[in-house]
Write a protein that holds these residues in place. Structure first.
Motif, PDB file in Angstrom:
ATOM      1  N   GLU A 141      60.027  -0.183  76.440  1.00  0.00           N
ATOM      2  CA  GLU A 141      60.819   0.353  75.330  1.00  0.00           C
ATOM      3  C   GLU A 141      60.008   0.382  74.058  1.00  0.00           C
ATOM      4  OE1 GLU A 141      64.594  -1.377  74.810  1.00  0.00           O
ATOM      5  OE2 GLU A 141      65.322  -0.635  76.729  1.00  0.00           O
ATOM      6  N   ASN A 142      59.185  -0.635  73.854  1.00  0.00           N
ATOM      7  CA  ASN A 142      58.423  -0.743  72.626  1.00  0.00           C
ATOM      8  C   ASN A 142      56.937  -0.730  72.963  1.00  0.00           C
ATOM      9  OD1 ASN A 142      57.285  -1.382  70.225  1.00  0.00           O
ATOM     10  ND2 ASN A 142      58.430  -3.263  69.902  1.00  0.00           N
ATOM     11  N   GLY A 143      56.258   0.332  72.537  1.00  0.00           N
ATOM     12  CA  GLY A 143      54.838   0.458  72.848  1.00  0.00           C
ATOM     13  C   GLY A 143      53.961  -0.518  72.097  1.00  0.00           C
ATOM     14  N   ASN A 144      54.538  -1.277  71.166  1.00  0.00           N
ATOM     15  CA  ASN A 144      53.732  -2.233  70.410  1.00  0.00           C
ATOM     16  C   ASN A 144      53.380  -3.469  71.208  1.00  0.00           C
ATOM     17  OD1 ASN A 144      52.967  -1.519  67.740  1.00  0.00           O
ATOM     18  ND2 ASN A 144      55.135  -1.314  67.273  1.00  0.00           N
ATOM     19  N   THR A 145      54.234  -3.879  72.114  1.00  0.00           N
ATOM     20  CA  THR A 145      53.924  -5.037  72.953  1.00  0.00           C
ATOM     21  C   THR A 145      54.347  -4.714  74.372  1.00  0.00           C
ATOM     22  OG1 THR A 145      56.052  -5.986  72.402  1.00  0.00           O
ATOM     23  CG2 THR A 145      54.168  -6.829  71.197  1.00  0.00           C
ATOM     24  N   VAL A 146      53.382  -4.329  75.181  1.00  0.00           N
ATOM     25  CA  VAL A 146      53.645  -4.064  76.589  1.00  0.00           C
ATOM     26  C   VAL A 146      52.952  -5.164  77.387  1.00  0.00           C
ATOM     27  CG1 VAL A 146      53.457  -2.384  78.440  1.00  0.00           C
ATOM     28  CG2 VAL A 146      53.665  -1.600  76.089  1.00  0.00           C
TER      29      VAL A 146
ATOM     30  N   LYS B 120      39.373  -0.200  91.437  1.00  0.00           N
ATOM     31  CA  LYS B 120      40.182   0.393  90.385  1.00  0.00           C
ATOM     32  C   LYS B 120      41.656   0.325  90.759  1.00  0.00           C
ATOM     33  CE  LYS B 120      41.157   4.927  88.482  1.00  0.00           C
ATOM     34  NZ  LYS B 120      40.955   6.349  88.608  1.00  0.00           N
ATOM     35  N   ALA B 121      42.510   0.121  89.782  1.00  0.00           N
ATOM     36  CA  ALA B 121      43.950   0.217  89.977  1.00  0.00           C
ATOM     37  C   ALA B 121      44.523   0.880  88.741  1.00  0.00           C
ATOM     38  CB  ALA B 121      44.559  -1.167  90.164  1.00  0.00           C
ATOM     39  N   SER B 122      45.574   1.678  88.936  1.00  0.00           N
ATOM     40  CA  SER B 122      46.189   2.260  87.746  1.00  0.00           C
ATOM     41  C   SER B 122      47.695   2.260  87.898  1.00  0.00           C
ATOM     42  CB  SER B 122      45.669   3.679  87.492  1.00  0.00           C
ATOM     43  OG  SER B 122      46.160   4.546  88.466  1.00  0.00           O
ATOM     44  N   SER B 123      48.366   2.347  86.779  1.00  0.00           N
ATOM     45  CA  SER B 123      49.811   2.249  86.759  1.00  0.00           C
ATOM     46  C   SER B 123      50.313   3.102  85.607  1.00  0.00           C
ATOM     47  CB  SER B 123      50.182   0.776  86.571  1.00  0.00           C
ATOM     48  OG  SER B 123      51.549   0.644  86.361  1.00  0.00           O
ATOM     49  N   THR B 124      51.351   3.891  85.873  1.00  0.00           N
ATOM     50  CA  THR B 124      51.905   4.739  84.815  1.00  0.00           C
ATOM     51  C   THR B 124      53.008   3.981  84.089  1.00  0.00           C
ATOM     52  OG1 THR B 124      51.444   6.668  86.151  1.00  0.00           O
ATOM     53  CG2 THR B 124      52.949   6.971  84.316  1.00  0.00           C
ATOM     54  N   VAL B 125      52.922   3.957  82.779  1.00  0.00           N
ATOM     55  CA  VAL B 125      53.935   3.291  81.968  1.00  0.00           C
ATOM     56  C   VAL B 125      54.610   4.335  81.095  1.00  0.00           C
ATOM     57  CG1 VAL B 125      54.365   1.480  80.275  1.00  0.00           C
ATOM     58  CG2 VAL B 125      52.515   1.205  81.913  1.00  0.00           C
ATOM     59  N   LYS B 126      55.935   4.373  81.177  1.00  0.00           N
ATOM     60  CA  LYS B 126      56.695   5.269  80.296  1.00  0.00           C
ATOM     61  C   LYS B 126      57.007   4.505  79.020  1.00  0.00           C
ATOM     62  CE  LYS B 126      58.995   8.338  83.523  1.00  0.00           C
ATOM     63  NZ  LYS B 126      59.381   7.812  84.843  1.00  0.00           N
ATOM     64  N   VAL B 127      56.640   5.080  77.889  1.00  0.00           N
ATOM     65  CA  VAL B 127      56.832   4.397  76.620  1.00  0.00           C
ATOM     66  C   VAL B 127      57.885   5.140  75.805  1.00  0.00           C
ATOM     67  CG1 VAL B 127      55.712   3.669  74.497  1.00  0.00           C
ATOM     68  CG2 VAL B 127      54.478   3.542  76.652  1.00  0.00           C
ATOM     69  N   THR B 128      58.913   4.404  75.370  1.00  0.00           N
ATOM     70  CA  THR B 128      59.986   5.026  74.603  1.00  0.00           C
ATOM     71  C   THR B 128      59.571   5.207  73.147  1.00  0.00           C
ATOM     72  OG1 THR B 128      61.410   3.723  76.017  1.00  0.00           O
ATOM     73  CG2 THR B 128      62.469   4.954  74.274  1.00  0.00           C
ATOM     74  N   ILE B 129      59.041   4.144  72.522  1.00  0.00           N
ATOM     75  CA  ILE B 129      58.580   4.233  71.139  1.00  0.00           C
ATOM     76  C   ILE B 129      57.108   3.863  71.134  1.00  0.00           C
ATOM     77  CG2 ILE B 129      58.879   3.402  68.788  1.00  0.00           C
ATOM     78  CD1 ILE B 129      61.716   2.480  69.665  1.00  0.00           C
ATOM     79  N   GLY B 130      56.255   4.755  70.675  1.00  0.00           N
ATOM     80  CA  GLY B 130      54.816   4.524  70.693  1.00  0.00           C
ATOM     81  C   GLY B 130      54.407   3.406  69.765  1.00  0.00           C
ATOM     82  N   GLY B 131      53.260   2.821  70.024  1.00  0.00           N
ATOM     83  CA  GLY B 131      52.836   1.636  69.287  1.00  0.00           C
ATOM     84  C   GLY B 131      51.624   1.836  68.411  1.00  0.00           C
ATOM     85  N   CYS B 132      51.476   2.999  67.799  1.00  0.00           N
ATOM     86  CA  CYS B 132      50.286   3.189  66.974  1.00  0.00           C
ATOM     87  C   CYS B 132      50.639   3.473  65.533  1.00  0.00           C
ATOM     88  CB  CYS B 132      49.409   4.307  67.522  1.00  0.00           C
ATOM     89  SG  CYS B 132      48.347   3.703  68.831  1.00  0.00           S
ATOM     90  N   GLY B 133      51.826   3.137  65.080  1.00  0.00           N
ATOM     91  CA  GLY B 133      52.211   3.501  63.730  1.00  0.00           C
ATOM     92  C   GLY B 133      52.254   5.006  63.666  1.00  0.00           C
ATOM     93  N   GLY B 134      51.891   5.611  62.607  1.00  0.00           N
ATOM     94  CA  GLY B 134      51.753   7.058  62.679  1.00  0.00           C
ATOM     95  C   GLY B 134      52.695   7.770  61.741  1.00  0.00           C
TER      96      GLY B 134
END
Lengths: 138, 109
Positions: free
Chosen positions: A56-61, A124-138
């Motif tokens: 939900e919050n891209g600031n702390t995943v 290598k391993a990868s995982s897709t994360v859906k982010v509701t609110i991005g975490g880069c300010g902006g």
């Protein structure tokens, strides 16, 4: 809804930008991977990346990486303005070669973990994360 | 120097010899990514902790190279093997040159 010529042009430009931008970020991530592995092949498996499906919050995943016999594990966020996240180096007193931390994600994207194994090969391993609110300010 | 930086470490007080124990660390730090802009539209310069190390009696446990994508108040959880009693030293290196350290003694028994 009617599309004027101007709207259509703007839409087209927007769509073009949408397709180009991720590629630029991906290229940066590929460069980072090449710098880490020296162009060696990446095997799937041998490293586990645990990340939430939806953040939900891209600031702390919260993420965690684990790989038996890994010397180093690099974590990349392919959709961030700068793809690098962290590199974990395990010393002789490391227990299970695992680590957890919390990261920032700018938007929905793939998170990639690359492990350098003791025999010099890479996994290598990868995982897709859906982010509701991005975490880069902006 | 960043304001109000306070390291916190959760480690067991004692362990049996050779046991792998879980260590949790947190340090309060704003981790300014260098991507954000202030009200005037100018970029706030990057100010993060870029490296974290953990050693036990001088032997390395883990070393983390950190980028701007690590969240505010960086948190790490990992495992360490305790071969004998001793001190576990945690060190964080700030972009501005500051070094923050924390020590935990772990007994064997």
């Amino acid at each position: 809804m009617q599309f004027s010529r101007r709207d259509t042009l703007a839409l087209g430009l927007g769509a073009a930008a949408m397709t180009v931008l991720p590629f630029r970020a991906l290229a940066a991530a590929d460069d980072a991977i090449a710098a880490f592995t020296g162009g060696a092949d990446l095997a799937e498996g041998g490293v586990t990346l645990t990340a939430p499906e939806i953040a939900e919050n891209g600031n702390t995943v919260p993420i965690s990486v684990e790989s038996e016999g890994a010397v180093e594990i690099m974590v990349l966020a392919t959709g961030n303005p700068t793809p690098g996240v962290a590199t974990f180096k395990f010393g002789e007193l490391a227990g299970a070669h695992s680590a957890s931390t919390r990261i920032r994600l700018a938007g929905t994207q793939d998170v990639v973990a690359i492990a350098k194994l003791a025999d010099g090969s890479f996994a290598k391993a990868s995982s897709t994360v859906k982010v509701t609110i991005g975490g880069c300010g902006g | 120097m960043a304001e109000g930086v306070k390291p916190r470490v959760k480690a067991p007080k004692s362990a049996s010899a050779g046991e792998a124990v879980t260590i949790k660390t947190l340090i309060s730090h704003q981790m300014e990514s260098g991507q954000r802009k202030n009200k005037d539209g100018s970029v706030i310069p990057r100010s993060i902790i870029n490296r974290f190390t953990c050693e036990f009696n001088g032997k390395p446990v883990i070393e983390v190279a950190m980028e701007a994508a690590i969240s505010t108040n960086p948190y790490f959880e990992f495992e360490a093997v305790i071969p004998e009693a001793g001190d576990m030293v945690f060190t964080w290196y700030d972009d501005d040159g500051s070094v923050y350290t924390e020590t935990k003694s772990i007994a064997v028994g």
